[in-house]
Write a protein that holds these residues in place. Structure first.
Motif, PDB file in Angstrom:
ATOM      1  N   MET A   1       0.850  -1.277  -0.168  1.00 45.17           N
ATOM      2  CA  MET A   1      -0.193   0.012   0.023  1.00 45.17           C
ATOM      3  C   MET A   1       1.007   1.157   0.054  1.00 45.17           C
ATOM      4  O   MET A   1       0.459   2.256  -0.422  1.00 45.17           O
ATOM      5  N   GLU A   2       2.144   1.094   0.741  1.00 47.94           N
ATOM      6  CA  GLU A   2       2.960   2.253   0.622  1.00 47.94           C
ATOM      7  C   GLU A   2       3.401   2.738  -0.670  1.00 47.94           C
ATOM      8  O   GLU A   2       3.479   3.829  -0.765  1.00 47.94           O
ATOM      9  N   TRP A   3       3.766   1.697  -1.574  1.00 43.87           N
ATOM     10  CA  TRP A   3       4.265   2.044  -2.874  1.00 43.87           C
ATOM     11  C   TRP A   3       3.341   2.252  -4.004  1.00 43.87           C
ATOM     12  O   TRP A   3       3.761   2.693  -4.877  1.00 43.87           O
ATOM     13  N   GLY A   4       2.125   1.757  -3.828  1.00 51.16           N
ATOM     14  CA  GLY A   4       0.886   1.385  -4.753  1.00 51.16           C
ATOM     15  C   GLY A   4       1.068   0.394  -5.440  1.00 51.16           C
ATOM     16  O   GLY A   4       2.118  -0.315  -5.495  1.00 51.16           O
ATOM     17  N   LYS A   5      -0.044  -0.095  -6.002  1.00 51.27           N
ATOM     18  CA  LYS A   5       0.040  -1.460  -6.872  1.00 51.27           C
ATOM     19  C   LYS A   5       1.097  -1.616  -8.084  1.00 51.27           C
ATOM     20  O   LYS A   5       1.654  -2.669  -8.322  1.00 51.27           O
TER      21      LYS A   5
END
Length: 63
Positions: A1-5
């Motif tokens: 979730m921190e970096w994005g999908k």
């Protein structure tokens, strides 16, 4: 979730490309185990009120 999908998928592809057998730091950052965050929890014995608040984030290690 921190970096994005998109970024996470790219990291998974790179991990697979360079470590196909998953022997380097398995399940440390890239994992398929959705329950990993509750497995293998380290119990810490109480020592002092200030130290007992430590979550082992590593921030203070350089100091």
């Amino acid at each position: 979730m921190e970096w994005g999908k998109k970024a996470y998928q790219l990291m998974k592809r790179l991990k697979t490309a360079f470590d196909a057998d998953n022997i380097l730091n398995p399940d440390v950052i890239i994992t398929e185990n959705g329950n990993l965050f509750v497995e293998n929890i380290k119990a810490m014995l109480p020592t002092d009120g200030i130290i007992d608040k430590c979550i082992e984030c590593g921030y203070c290690e350089v100091n």
